[in-house]
Design an enzyme around this catalytic site. Structure first.
Site, PDB file in Angstrom:
ATOM      1  N   SER A 110     -50.434  50.825 101.770  1.00 49.48           N
ATOM      2  CA  SER A 110     -50.367  49.836 102.843  1.00 49.48           C
ATOM      3  C   SER A 110     -49.200  50.150 103.773  1.00 49.48           C
ATOM      4  O   SER A 110     -48.115  50.543 103.318  1.00 49.48           O
ATOM      5  CB  SER A 110     -50.189  48.430 102.265  1.00 49.48           C
ATOM      6  OG  SER A 110     -51.243  48.114 101.379  1.00 49.48           O
ATOM      7  N   ASP A 159     -54.086  41.996  99.333  1.00 45.33           N
ATOM      8  CA  ASP A 159     -53.779  43.426  99.404  1.00 45.33           C
ATOM      9  C   ASP A 159     -54.620  44.259  98.435  1.00 45.33           C
ATOM     10  O   ASP A 159     -54.479  45.470  98.381  1.00 45.33           O
ATOM     11  CB  ASP A 159     -52.287  43.649  99.112  1.00 45.33           C
ATOM     12  CG  ASP A 159     -51.814  45.059  99.410  1.00 45.33           C
ATOM     13  OD1 ASP A 159     -52.236  45.617 100.436  1.00 45.33           O
ATOM     14  OD2 ASP A 159     -51.034  45.603  98.606  1.00 45.33           O
ATOM     15  N   GLN A 208     -54.795  44.454 108.199  1.00 47.47           N
ATOM     16  CA  GLN A 208     -53.911  45.396 107.537  1.00 47.47           C
ATOM     17  C   GLN A 208     -54.227  46.815 107.974  1.00 47.47           C
ATOM     18  O   GLN A 208     -55.399  47.172 108.150  1.00 47.47           O
ATOM     19  CB  GLN A 208     -54.060  45.319 106.009  1.00 47.47           C
ATOM     20  CG  GLN A 208     -53.143  46.267 105.238  1.00 47.47           C
ATOM     21  CD  GLN A 208     -53.390  46.203 103.756  1.00 47.47           C
ATOM     22  OE1 GLN A 208     -54.335  46.794 103.240  1.00 47.47           O
ATOM     23  NE2 GLN A 208     -52.536  45.472 103.050  1.00 47.47           N
TER      24      GLN A 208
END
Length: 288
Positions: free
Chosen positions: A230, A205, A280
């Site tokens: 995110s 991430d 993502q």
């Protein structure tokens, strides 16, 4: 093992407070909320603690629902969705202040033989030839020193090396929406396969939306020319790997639209084995 990695492992070592219920601590990140990789990694730890040791994580799918409060613990509740002959499925919900902040579904599988092929590893320089994050960050006079220190503190447990200039290092002109980083933990880890999957989830991430910024010449949250977070995250763990050995994170962005940007990536071991695929989507807004 450096102290930062030891502290990170402590952060990911959840307390079990009841059957299928775990509690984790929080800490602040570069922005004033819990780092998304931390919540994803802790949720995977919680799910994995309810699965037999001979079943290894092969995929996860997650949604970031609300910003996490770094001043409060996070409670993880695990639902045992299915225990099949080959596959085990779990759902984990992270809760703070009575509200869900993160939802994860993860699947685990017994080791099996089967068909085998993979996309080839792209070219990349030897990580030993690249500057460390500390060397690279401290070269940027245009960055606020306080922001630099926050970035370096957040990544102290991880040796993360950019192959080319990151978005915040050279911005203003659009570039190809593609970036690469090498990473490994700053110290050796135990042989537990779940631990290596969890650490890779944590790191995944950190840089994936960089490629979105590159396409538009934006420097990102480090220079304050975009606001981001995110939204959802998916990973597939294809082959065994160790997070304490060099992994190449090859990232690109095929699309940005409607205040959202998409990043997709492949993670390779140093010998060229495709270990992980990652996708993502995040909020990427330009402040007015």
């Amino acid at each position: 093992m450096n102290q930062a990695l030891s502290d990170l492992l402590d952060l990911l070592d959840l307390e079990q407070i009841e059957e299928n219920i775990f509690r984790g601590q929080s800490r602040s990140a570069v922005v004033p909320r819990v780092f998304g990789g931390q919540v994803a990694a802790q949720a995977l730890v919680a799910a994995g603690r309810t699965v037999p040791a001979d079943r290894h994580a092969h995929s996860l799918h997650a949604y970031f629902l609300r910003p996490g409060d770094p001043g409060a613990p996070i409670v993880y509740t695990v639902e045992r969705i299915r225990d099949g002959r080959s596959f085990t499925t779990r759902r984990a919900i992270a809760v703070q202040h009575g509200r869900p902040i993160f939802a994860l579904s993860a699947s685990f599988q017994l080791d099996e033989e089967g068909l085998d092929h993979q996309a080839p590893m792209p070219a990349a320089p030897d990580p030993a030839t690249l500057p460390t994050s500390a060397d690279r960050f401290r070269d940027y006079d245009h960055l606020d020193p306080a922001v630099v220190e926050k970035f370096l503190e957040a990544r102290e447990a991880i040796d993360l090396r950019y192959v080319e200039e990151p978005p915040f290092g050279k911005y203003g002109e659009p570039r190809e929406p593609h970036s690469q980083v090498w990473f490994r933990t700053n110290g050796k880890l135990a042989d537990d396969p779940l631990l290596h999957v969890v650490l890779a989830t944590y790191v995944s991430d950190m840089t994936l939306l960089d490629s979105v910024l590159l396409a538009h010449g934006r420097g990102g949250w480090a220079v304050g020319d975009v606001v981001g977070a995110s939204l959802d995250h998916a990973m597939w763990f294809h082959r065994p790997f160790r997070a304490d050995e060099w992994l190449l994170y090859d990232q690109e962005s095929p699309s940005a639209h409607g205040g959202r940007g998409l990043g997709q990536a492949r993670i390779y071991t140093r010998d060229g084995s495709l270990a992980i695929s990652v996708i993502q989507e995040g909020v990427v807004r330009v402040p007015r």
